[in-house]
Design a protein around this motif. Structure first.
Motif, PDB file in Angstrom:
ATOM      1  N   VAL A 176      73.678  -1.265  -9.606  1.00  0.00           N
ATOM      2  CA  VAL A 176      74.195  -2.430 -10.315  1.00  0.00           C
ATOM      3  C   VAL A 176      75.475  -2.957  -9.678  1.00  0.00           C
ATOM      4  O   VAL A 176      75.715  -4.156  -9.636  1.00  0.00           O
ATOM      5  CB  VAL A 176      74.413  -2.088 -11.805  1.00  0.00           C
ATOM      6  CG1 VAL A 176      75.382  -3.047 -12.454  1.00  0.00           C
ATOM      7  CG2 VAL A 176      73.086  -2.114 -12.525  1.00  0.00           C
ATOM      8  N   LYS A 177      76.288  -2.060  -9.127  1.00  0.00           N
ATOM      9  CA  LYS A 177      77.548  -2.528  -8.542  1.00  0.00           C
ATOM     10  C   LYS A 177      77.328  -3.411  -7.317  1.00  0.00           C
ATOM     11  O   LYS A 177      78.237  -4.089  -6.879  1.00  0.00           O
ATOM     12  CB  LYS A 177      78.465  -1.349  -8.221  1.00  0.00           C
ATOM     13  CG  LYS A 177      77.978  -0.437  -7.128  1.00  0.00           C
ATOM     14  CD  LYS A 177      79.016   0.641  -6.856  1.00  0.00           C
ATOM     15  CE  LYS A 177      78.448   1.674  -5.908  1.00  0.00           C
ATOM     16  NZ  LYS A 177      79.220   2.908  -5.904  1.00  0.00           N
ATOM     17  N   GLU A 178      76.113  -3.398  -6.774  1.00  0.00           N
ATOM     18  CA  GLU A 178      75.828  -4.269  -5.629  1.00  0.00           C
ATOM     19  C   GLU A 178      75.457  -5.688  -6.059  1.00  0.00           C
ATOM     20  O   GLU A 178      75.292  -6.559  -5.225  1.00  0.00           O
ATOM     21  CB  GLU A 178      74.675  -3.679  -4.796  1.00  0.00           C
ATOM     22  CG  GLU A 178      75.020  -2.361  -4.116  1.00  0.00           C
ATOM     23  CD  GLU A 178      73.793  -1.668  -3.546  1.00  0.00           C
ATOM     24  OE1 GLU A 178      72.688  -2.230  -3.629  1.00  0.00           O
ATOM     25  OE2 GLU A 178      73.956  -0.543  -3.035  1.00  0.00           O
ATOM     26  N   LEU A 179      75.295  -5.907  -7.350  1.00  0.00           N
ATOM     27  CA  LEU A 179      74.856  -7.215  -7.824  1.00  0.00           C
ATOM     28  C   LEU A 179      76.039  -8.113  -8.157  1.00  0.00           C
ATOM     29  O   LEU A 179      77.107  -7.627  -8.507  1.00  0.00           O
ATOM     30  CB  LEU A 179      73.987  -7.058  -9.080  1.00  0.00           C
ATOM     31  CG  LEU A 179      72.763  -6.180  -8.976  1.00  0.00           C
ATOM     32  CD1 LEU A 179      72.028  -6.167 -10.308  1.00  0.00           C
ATOM     33  CD2 LEU A 179      71.831  -6.670  -7.878  1.00  0.00           C
ATOM     34  N   SER A 180      75.808  -9.429  -8.075  1.00  0.00           N
ATOM     35  CA  SER A 180      76.850 -10.358  -8.489  1.00  0.00           C
ATOM     36  C   SER A 180      76.930 -10.360 -10.015  1.00  0.00           C
ATOM     37  O   SER A 180      76.034  -9.876 -10.703  1.00  0.00           O
ATOM     38  CB  SER A 180      76.521 -11.756  -7.989  1.00  0.00           C
ATOM     39  OG  SER A 180      75.373 -12.230  -8.649  1.00  0.00           O
ATOM     40  N   VAL A 181      78.017 -10.905 -10.519  1.00  0.00           N
ATOM     41  CA  VAL A 181      78.221 -10.925 -11.964  1.00  0.00           C
ATOM     42  C   VAL A 181      77.042 -11.569 -12.678  1.00  0.00           C
ATOM     43  O   VAL A 181      76.568 -11.086 -13.705  1.00  0.00           O
ATOM     44  CB  VAL A 181      79.510 -11.688 -12.314  1.00  0.00           C
ATOM     45  CG1 VAL A 181      79.750 -11.657 -13.808  1.00  0.00           C
ATOM     46  CG2 VAL A 181      80.687 -11.094 -11.592  1.00  0.00           C
ATOM     47  N   ALA A 182      76.545 -12.657 -12.109  1.00  0.00           N
ATOM     48  CA  ALA A 182      75.448 -13.376 -12.754  1.00  0.00           C
ATOM     49  C   ALA A 182      74.212 -12.493 -12.849  1.00  0.00           C
ATOM     50  O   ALA A 182      73.566 -12.416 -13.895  1.00  0.00           O
ATOM     51  CB  ALA A 182      75.140 -14.643 -11.973  1.00  0.00           C
ATOM     52  N   ASN A 183      73.892 -11.850 -11.760  1.00  0.00           N
ATOM     53  CA  ASN A 183      72.733 -10.971 -11.786  1.00  0.00           C
ATOM     54  C   ASN A 183      72.932  -9.805 -12.741  1.00  0.00           C
ATOM     55  O   ASN A 183      71.987  -9.348 -13.384  1.00  0.00           O
ATOM     56  CB  ASN A 183      72.414 -10.470 -10.380  1.00  0.00           C
ATOM     57  CG  ASN A 183      71.705 -11.533  -9.560  1.00  0.00           C
ATOM     58  OD1 ASN A 183      71.051 -12.410 -10.135  1.00  0.00           O
ATOM     59  ND2 ASN A 183      71.857 -11.479  -8.252  1.00  0.00           N
ATOM     60  N   GLY A 209      77.154 -25.003  -7.051  1.00  0.00           N
ATOM     61  CA  GLY A 209      76.159 -24.249  -6.303  1.00  0.00           C
ATOM     62  C   GLY A 209      75.458 -23.282  -7.226  1.00  0.00           C
ATOM     63  O   GLY A 209      75.887 -23.077  -8.356  1.00  0.00           O
ATOM     64  N   LEU A 210      74.385 -22.716  -6.718  1.00  0.00           N
ATOM     65  CA  LEU A 210      73.661 -21.749  -7.536  1.00  0.00           C
ATOM     66  C   LEU A 210      74.371 -20.401  -7.488  1.00  0.00           C
ATOM     67  O   LEU A 210      75.243 -20.180  -6.658  1.00  0.00           O
ATOM     68  CB  LEU A 210      72.236 -21.585  -7.015  1.00  0.00           C
ATOM     69  CG  LEU A 210      71.365 -22.826  -7.057  1.00  0.00           C
ATOM     70  CD1 LEU A 210      69.943 -22.460  -6.678  1.00  0.00           C
ATOM     71  CD2 LEU A 210      71.387 -23.447  -8.444  1.00  0.00           C
ATOM     72  N   VAL A 211      73.938 -19.540  -8.351  1.00  0.00           N
ATOM     73  CA  VAL A 211      74.462 -18.175  -8.312  1.00  0.00           C
ATOM     74  C   VAL A 211      74.232 -17.580  -6.928  1.00  0.00           C
ATOM     75  O   VAL A 211      73.147 -17.705  -6.370  1.00  0.00           O
ATOM     76  CB  VAL A 211      73.751 -17.316  -9.378  1.00  0.00           C
ATOM     77  CG1 VAL A 211      74.015 -15.848  -9.126  1.00  0.00           C
ATOM     78  CG2 VAL A 211      74.216 -17.710 -10.758  1.00  0.00           C
ATOM     79  N   ARG A 235      80.331 -19.290  -3.250  1.00  0.00           N
ATOM     80  CA  ARG A 235      81.574 -19.995  -3.597  1.00  0.00           C
ATOM     81  C   ARG A 235      82.711 -19.012  -3.839  1.00  0.00           C
ATOM     82  O   ARG A 235      83.827 -19.203  -3.348  1.00  0.00           O
ATOM     83  CB  ARG A 235      81.347 -20.832  -4.869  1.00  0.00           C
ATOM     84  CG  ARG A 235      80.323 -21.921  -4.700  1.00  0.00           C
ATOM     85  CD  ARG A 235      79.783 -22.332  -6.046  1.00  0.00           C
ATOM     86  NE  ARG A 235      79.111 -21.208  -6.693  1.00  0.00           N
ATOM     87  CZ  ARG A 235      78.766 -21.190  -7.965  1.00  0.00           C
ATOM     88  NH1 ARG A 235      79.031 -22.201  -8.731  1.00  0.00           N
ATOM     89  NH2 ARG A 235      78.145 -20.132  -8.469  1.00  0.00           N
ATOM     90  N   THR A 236      82.394 -17.965  -4.593  1.00  0.00           N
ATOM     91  CA  THR A 236      83.412 -16.965  -4.876  1.00  0.00           C
ATOM     92  C   THR A 236      83.946 -16.355  -3.589  1.00  0.00           C
ATOM     93  O   THR A 236      85.149 -16.171  -3.413  1.00  0.00           O
ATOM     94  CB  THR A 236      82.816 -15.865  -5.770  1.00  0.00           C
ATOM     95  OG1 THR A 236      82.473 -16.442  -7.020  1.00  0.00           O
ATOM     96  CG2 THR A 236      83.798 -14.740  -5.986  1.00  0.00           C
ATOM     97  N   GLU A 237      83.031 -16.054  -2.681  1.00  0.00           N
ATOM     98  CA  GLU A 237      83.432 -15.422  -1.432  1.00  0.00           C
ATOM     99  C   GLU A 237      84.365 -16.323  -0.640  1.00  0.00           C
ATOM    100  O   GLU A 237      85.323 -15.856  -0.029  1.00  0.00           O
ATOM    101  CB  GLU A 237      82.198 -15.080  -0.592  1.00  0.00           C
ATOM    102  CG  GLU A 237      81.237 -14.133  -1.268  1.00  0.00           C
ATOM    103  CD  GLU A 237      81.834 -12.760  -1.494  1.00  0.00           C
ATOM    104  OE1 GLU A 237      82.682 -12.347  -0.689  1.00  0.00           O
ATOM    105  OE2 GLU A 237      81.452 -12.113  -2.486  1.00  0.00           O
ATOM    106  N   SER A 267      90.473 -14.727 -10.625  1.00  0.00           N
ATOM    107  CA  SER A 267      89.176 -14.072 -10.451  1.00  0.00           C
ATOM    108  C   SER A 267      88.135 -14.560 -11.458  1.00  0.00           C
ATOM    109  O   SER A 267      88.464 -15.000 -12.557  1.00  0.00           O
ATOM    110  CB  SER A 267      89.359 -12.561 -10.593  1.00  0.00           C
ATOM    111  OG  SER A 267      88.121 -11.944 -10.789  1.00  0.00           O
ATOM    112  N   GLU A 268      86.869 -14.447 -11.053  1.00  0.00           N
ATOM    113  CA  GLU A 268      85.799 -14.833 -11.972  1.00  0.00           C
ATOM    114  C   GLU A 268      85.474 -13.707 -12.951  1.00  0.00           C
ATOM    115  O   GLU A 268      84.763 -13.906 -13.917  1.00  0.00           O
ATOM    116  CB  GLU A 268      84.531 -15.198 -11.190  1.00  0.00           C
ATOM    117  CG  GLU A 268      83.929 -14.010 -10.431  1.00  0.00           C
ATOM    118  CD  GLU A 268      82.652 -14.372  -9.699  1.00  0.00           C
ATOM    119  OE1 GLU A 268      81.922 -15.248 -10.153  1.00  0.00           O
ATOM    120  OE2 GLU A 268      82.404 -13.748  -8.648  1.00  0.00           O
ATOM    121  N   ASP A 269      85.972 -12.498 -12.655  1.00  0.00           N
ATOM    122  CA  ASP A 269      85.602 -11.341 -13.468  1.00  0.00           C
ATOM    123  C   ASP A 269      86.849 -10.699 -14.041  1.00  0.00           C
ATOM    124  O   ASP A 269      87.472  -9.848 -13.425  1.00  0.00           O
ATOM    125  CB  ASP A 269      84.823 -10.349 -12.601  1.00  0.00           C
ATOM    126  CG  ASP A 269      84.186  -9.255 -13.435  1.00  0.00           C
ATOM    127  OD1 ASP A 269      84.568  -9.099 -14.610  1.00  0.00           O
ATOM    128  OD2 ASP A 269      83.306  -8.556 -12.897  1.00  0.00           O
TER     129      ASP A 269
END
Ligand SMILES: Nc1ncnc2c1ncn2[C@@H]1O[C@H](COP(=O)(O)OP(=O)(O)OP(=O)(O)O)[C@@H](O)[C@H]1O
Ligand SMILES: Nc1ncnc2c1ncn2[C@@H]1O[C@H](COP(=O)(O)OP(=O)(O)OP(=O)(O)O)[C@@H](O)[C@H]1O
Ligand SMILES: [Mg+2]
Ligand SMILES: [Mg+2]
Lengths: 308, 502, 320, 320
Positions: free
Chosen positions: B141-148, B290-292, B296-298, B338-340
């Protein structure tokens, strides 16, 4: 002088108000059972109060702290195990405050202590070394098991090495670390047995080594070929001697050390053997400076009497 | 009273210094989608957590199909068919997707040994519901983006086969594409007789999906209504207690756009983004759509020095700058929010005060030392300025409602006096009233000459606040549009790549 | 005044302080020697070495770090300084080199932990072994004596009748407490311990701070080692064995946690004091050594239980 | 097959396995005695006690727990069983009581840590002291001997020429590995260690599991203590001193962390093996005692550095 007045004062005190303290370390070790026993015994016999204090581990800083606290009780004498020269200052401090100090078991020759009672670790090593030499016919490979860095053990190792210098055919092949843990010791001893198939003897200068070496030798089934000399008189050592796995153990008459040390301190305070017309003025203490309590070899012949 | 699958009567809940719920009522009909709305800190999450056995109510009763129930734990609620998607993600980062979805419910063989193949099969089955083929069951799970991660959280709750499914702000970091997939699934499940409680601050979503709505304010029940009978204005009025017009605000007439502040030239980072070039001028607000996973975050983190940039150059006021760490960036006048908030935004165990001052300690320093009274005064002022709902500034931030946490984080960054401020999902979980305020704060910053970059998955937000809009797709900048040319349709077209095919 | 009192009692240190005070009162009735100046000074003197290290350790632990190697550094720096003095170097130079050695060891630990990302427990446990080993190699297992009287002044001389190590510890605690609580620079460590990722985004140079914390811990351990050597008049090869656990325990009792983000120097000092007090009391009460080990553990547990009970009761009150 | 290989190399244990293998190969050239059956068996025998404890410890650490008291439990249970046997109890009954004592100690630790919320480090460090003290009190500081030949069979008899403790360790590792990796029950610990709150929400009885983990650790430590006593033929009061640090280090080397949520039994075993291998090699190579301590630390550090380097390289590749 101050000493004189103090002596008079003390003599006037009731016996049961006199206090003698032994300061030590490693209180958790089986070995120091004898120290405690000796202190108790001499207290009973002389009718004085005795105490045994000090940390459970080999921690000189804590031991000095215990010593400081002992001084703060203003006892009539202190018995100390002189593990390391790092105890010199505190011994001198006690002397400076008028509290007589006698070292036991290990000496602090550079300090101002009044006397030393014990066998000395070097002596113990030499005795054990000679016994082993005889047991293996004065030739062959020998290994030593110790825990490096602890000064009493370093001295015992030195004692063994000194003894073996008299036997040109005996070779000390390796010194290994037991980490004071019988399982680690067994592991190291097993490796030794692999590496030197013709190993004749293993000597251990601290308690865990004996048990560990015995286990390794027993498991390798080479008890009749490898002689083990252990240290002290722990029950497991005695049992292994009976079993024939350990050949012998070097035991000190440990209980005698604090016993005689307190005797010396007590006599210093209470009796007055007229060695001179005036001992104090002549700067004569009237006590022995060095008491050797001797070592005994425990082997199959006398082993049964040592069991506790 | 018959016919309700779930009924909440006069529920009360107190926290130290806070009356979170005060005689709240809620009635659910079987098979409906029931929206629950209210401002940040109104008590929505608290109410849901009392329904799920996480909090014990101080007073009041809960009835399921007319039978009174009390839950001692989340598990007891699950057993009664209630499951929930939490507002704050509650996934185990070090475990796989499969093990998170089927947490403690993995299919087993003999001896309770986990049946891995079956588990992965079941997981693939769940993942199909969202058509997410870039997520594999054995990914961590830690490899996934927040949205995922949010999608996994939703799937986890869905996999419980609940009778009542509570969704607490499930779309706060999803874009329209995923939101539509979610709605599809909700409708499908609704047809199977499942009841939903749906919490969101995106009011238009209420009209898309909900049948009925209940409104809370300050921990109190305000009203409920059939969705078809009402409009957005009604919701806002009952929620906020006043009308809100023109949420995104207006660029002040005489405010000119000044010199170029930030210029980014051809920055790239392997696997993340490629050849990104753009510039932002003083007083300008630039939105990134943009899509998930578009990157953009990067890009934002790259400019801020939080992650390395492999090639390219960054200029501030025409001067080339070398940014290797956030510290360098802050020194150059760049801020990044940050987004998170939970992961790397806030210090959850610390007080509100300590969070507000975290990135500007120097300001409260005299000589070597921090000045307590200065920090306190500042914290009080900031709480006021950003209307954070809390008894006082010594509270641990973890005890604030999600939206209020977000406000603290935004306040922290708006006030570093930056030249460039990058805000990533600035209104995640924020109510409509507070959103209006946040947009006003951003506009004020721009008016002061700050170059503002807004990264957001909320397309309306991007369209509403930006002077210019950048659209990213798969790590590339595919389009740059002026506010006037941008519409929902053409931004989506670029973001999904349809526009390019033409 | 009331406000001040209210805030005091809310502090974590308060409970420990109360426990310590209770022991003081009980012991002054239980043993006539306890309150004697000599005993109190002996108590403080015994505690001073650990306290010096605890000051650095709490700073490190606040930032989420952890150091098991301090005991070995104590021995190594003590032995190194001893050998340097014996080799004829001026005392001050030898001491400076000793502190530099400690700092260097800290730097290596910090570098491995924060730059290379290796678990601090394993890293510093390896260091523990490495520097203990180096001490043995360097000294050939022999204690280093003959350090001369100048060097002994550092640990044995007195000011106002109080031996130097106590003064050092007092100074360390006071300055350390003020710096860690109040200074902007060290405050950064709370943020790092609270949320390292967020701290980085807040513009804190996390890497630099973390390394620095290890350097400080190494340097302080070296200073403690030097003071201890001077006090004992000889460098002991086995010095500091097991010290790391005692210091870490004291720091945790004082309110720090292994997860970072909390802890104060005053707390760490009170924790050390509590532990020393327990041992001192047992000695004065003449508790048998075999019982000592047991009672130390039991008292330790009791102290943290009382502390926790106090915390819970306070929270209850807050709810009411 | 390729898939299997790919998955293998991705596992944390793989690097440690490679390091262990490398040492094996190097040592078989460096010392002719190394690969002898006798040496390998002796190596495994030496490692068996620690491995038994490591199996329980990794389970505990996966759940975010931590136990410093295992060394004392080893001594205490060994001594208790020894005394019980000497008092005339049947061997099996004495052993059962011994294991129950270990479990009870584990229960107390677990209760204090999870119900009362006391820091596990301080709690189990207090236990370490308490049970070591009780051992001393119980035995009056004397090792317990005269345990009879039946009892000795447990640790000294052989099956297929292999001494029993090795068999126990092998069984513990195999069953432990399967249970921790594959069984739903023990899998719960990964959730607890990874995110305790989330675990609770998933319906895991966190409190119960945490206490159970401590109970298991206590029980396994007791079993290890009994096997050790039987093997040595006597209960040593100093047995297990420092054991906790060796076990925890082995478990961490094998991939667990102090923060919980990760670790495997195989990893813990490989970690123990690595540490034992180092000591065995040093003895066989005849490294000077003074150097041994140093080399143990240095090798430990080197191993984790290589391991970390492998991990970083793998991550790089994943991005490329
Ligand atoms: N554990 C807690 N301790 C103390 N106060 C709390 C706690 N949880 C919530 N609160 C308080 O209760 C109130 C209601 O919070 P809640 O999270 O229910 O709001 P919400 O309606 O979900 O808001 P949002 O839209 O921001 O998520 C807030 O004032 C919050 O600060
Ligand atoms: N920590 C991480 N580990 C692995 N992959 C990541 C990580 N963070 C992001 N990614 C991946 O990198 C890509 C770019 O993500 P990024 O977060 O920059 O996108 P975004 O446009 O901001 O979208 P969003 O934040 O809404 O997911 C995505 O495919 C994402 O899955
Ligand atoms: Mg909420
Ligand atoms: Mg994003």
């Amino acid at each position: 002088t101050t000493k004189e007045t103090k002596n008079d004062q003390v003599a006037a005190e009731k016996h049961d108000e006199q206090l003698y303290i032994e300061v030590s370390a490693l209180g958790n070790l089986d070995y120091f059972y004898d120290h405690k026993m000796g202190m108790e015994k001499v207290g009973e016999e002389l009718g004085v109060r005795t105490e045994y204090v000090g940390p459970a581990e080999y921690d000189m800083n804590a031991m000095v702290a215990a010593f400081e606290q002992a001084i703060s009780k203003k006892p009539n004498g202190i018995v100390v195990v002189g593990f390391e020269p790092s105890l010199n200052s505190i011994v001198n401090k006690a002397i400076a405050e008028g509290i007589p100090v006698v070292t036991v078991d290990a000496d602090l020759p550079e300090s101002n202590r009044l006397a030393f009672v014990g066998t000395g670790n070097i002596n113990a090593g030499i005795t054990g070394g000679n016994y082993l030499a005889e047991a293996i016919g004065e030739k062959g490979k020998v290994a030593i098991m110790t825990k490096p860095g602890q000064s009493n053990l370093e001295e015992r190792v030195k004692g063994y090495e000194t003894a073996f210098t008299n036997y040109p055919d005996i070779e000390v092949v390796q010194i290994v670390d037991t980490q004071s843990d019988p399982v680690v010791a067994a592991q190291a001893a097993s490796a030794l047995l692999q590496k030197y198939p013709d190993l004749k003897g293993i000597v251990c200068v601290e308690a865990a080594g004996g048990s560990g070496a015995a286990t390794a030798v027993r498991e390798a089934g080479v008890a009749d070929q490898v002689k083990i000399i252990a240290m002290d008189r722990g029950n497991e050592v005695l049992e292994a001697i009976e079993e024939g796995v350990i050949t012998a153990s070097v035991a000190q008459q440990t209980a005698l050390m604090p016993y005689y040390a307190v005797q010396i301190l007590y006599n210093l305070n209470n009796s007055n053997v007229q060695i001179t017309k005036d001992n104090a003025k002549a700067n004569v203490l009237g006590i022995p400076a060095n008491v050797d309590t001797g070592v005994i070899i425990v082997d199959q012949d006398n082993n049964e009497y040592f069991m506790r | 009273m018959a016919g309700y699958i779930l009924e909440v009567k006069d529920i009360e809940k107190n926290f130290p210094g806070v009356k979170a719920l005060n005689k709240v009522n809620l009635k659910l009909k079987k098979g409906e989608v029931h929206a629950l709305i209210g401002e940040n800190g109104a008590g929505k999450s608290t109410l849901m957590q009392t329904l799920c056995g996480i909090h014990k109510p101080c007073a009041g009763n809960i009835y399921i199909e007319d039978e009174q129930v009390t839950f001692q734990s989340a598990q007891e609620a699950n057993a009664q068919g209630i499951s929930i998607v939490y507002q704050e993600l509650s996934l185990v980062q070090n475990l796989t997707v499969a093990e998170n979805i089927f947490a403690n419910r993995q299919p087993v063989k003999k001896w309770n040994i986990i049946d891995r193949d079956q588990l992965h099969e079941d997981t693939r089955h769940m993942l199909q519901l969202f058509d997410v083929d870039n997520i594999k069951p054995d990914m961590l799970v830690k490899e996934l983006s927040v949205a995922n991660q949010q999608i996994i959280e939703i799937l986890k709750a869905m996999s419980l086969n609940p009778k009542i499914l509570i969704l607490d702000e499930p779309t706060s970091s999803l874009t329209e594409v995923e939101v539509n997939k979610l709605f599809e699934n909700i409708r499908k499940m609704k047809n199977m007789g499942i009841t939903f409680i749906y919490i969101s601050h995106h009011l238009q979503e209420i009209f898309q999906i909900a049948d009925r709505v209940t409104i809370l304010r300050d921990g109190q029940y305000v009203c409920d209504a059939q969705v078809k009978d009402i409009d957005e204005e009604y919701l806002v009025k009952n929620m906020v207690g006043r009308e809100i017009k023109n949420m995104y605000g207006q660029r002040t007439e005489n405010q000119g756009i000044g010199e170029t502040i930030l210029e980014v030239k051809q920055i790239s980072r392997k696997k993340m983004f490629k050849d990104i070039s753009f510039s932002v001028r003083a007083g300008e607000i630039v939105g990134f759509a943009g899509l998930v996973g578009a990157g953009r975050t990067e890009v934002g983190r790259g400019i801020f020095g939080a992650e390395p940039i492999e090639s390219g150059e960054i200029y501030i006021k025409g001067k080339k700058v070398n940014i290797r760490s956030p510290k360098d960036a802050i020194r150059q006048g760049i801020g990044y929010m940050s987004e998170d908030r939970k992961y790397d935004g806030l210090y959850l165990n610390f007080s509100i005060r300590d969070n507000f001052i975290a990135n500007k300690l120097e300001r409260f320093t005299r000589g070597l030392f921090l000045k307590d009274n200065k920090m306190e005064a500042y914290a009080k002022a900031s709480i006021e300025k950003f209307s954070v709902v809390t008894p006082d500034h010594t509270r641990a931030i973890a005890n604030l409602s999600g939206g209020n946490q977000q406000k603290v984080m935004l306040g922290e960054w708006c006030d570093i006096k930056p030249k460039v401020l990058i805000v990533d999902e600035p209104t995640r979980g924020v109510d409509i009233g507070a959103k209006t305020e946040i947009y006003q704060h951003l506009r004020n910053l721009a008016a002061e000459g700050v170059a503002v970059i807004v990264i957001s998955s909320d397309l309306m937000e991007v369209l509403g606040i930006s002077d210019r809009i950048m659209v990213m797709k798969s790590g590339e900048l595919v389009c740059e549009m002026d506010r006037h040319e941008a519409t929902e349709e053409n931004v989506i077209a670029y973001a999904t790549g349809i526009a390019l095919d033409e | 005044m009331m406000e001040w009192l209210r805030r005091m009692t809310k502090m974590r240190e308060f409970m420990i302080f109360m426990i310590v005070t209770t022991i003081f009162v009980v012991m002054s009735f239980a043993s006539p020697y306890f309150l004697s100046t000599a005993n109190i000074l002996a108590l403080l003197l015994g505690l001073s070495i650990e306290t010096m290290i605890a000051v650095a350790m709490v700073n490190l632990m606040v930032s989420g770090g952890f150091d098991m190697s301090v005991g070995s550094v104590v021995a190594f720096s003590g032995a190194a300084v001893g050998l340097l003095i014996r080799s004829g170097l001026p005392v001050m130079v030898a001491i400076l080199i000793g502190i530099m050695i400690g700092s260097a060891i800290g730097f290596i630990n910090g570098f491995i932990v924060s730059k290379l990302g290796i678990n601090p427990f394993v890293t510093t446990l390896a260091s523990l072994s490495i520097y203990r080993g180096l001490t043995l190699i360097l000294t050939k297992g022999q204690n280093v004596t003959g350090l001369g009287s100048t060097f002994k002044l550092i640990g044995q001389s007195k000011i106002l009748g109080i031996q130097m190590p106590i003064w050092y510890a007092v100074i360390f605690v006071i300055i350390g407490d003020i710096l860690l609580r109040k200074s902007r620079f060290f405050r950064q460590n709370y943020y790092i311990g609270g949320n390292e990722k967020a701290a980085k985004l807040s513009g804190i140079d996390v890497m630099k701070m973390k390394i620095l914390n290890y350097v400080l811990t190494g340097a302080f351990a070296a200073m403690a080692g030097i003071v201890m050597t001077s006090r004992l008049g000889a460098a002991s090869v086995t010095a500091g064995t097991g010290l790391e656990l005692r210091v870490i325990t004291a720091v945790i009792i004082g309110g720090a946690s292994l997860n970072g983000g909390e802890g104060t120097v005053t707390g760490a000092f009170l924790g050390s004091l509590l532990m020393a007090l327990i041992i001192n009391s047992l000695t004065l009460l003449g508790v048998d050594v075999y019982w000592q080990t047991f009672v130390i553990g039991a008292t330790l547990l009791l102290a943290v239980l009382i502390d926790q009970y106090g915390k819970i009761r306070k929270e209850r009150k807050a709810f009411a």
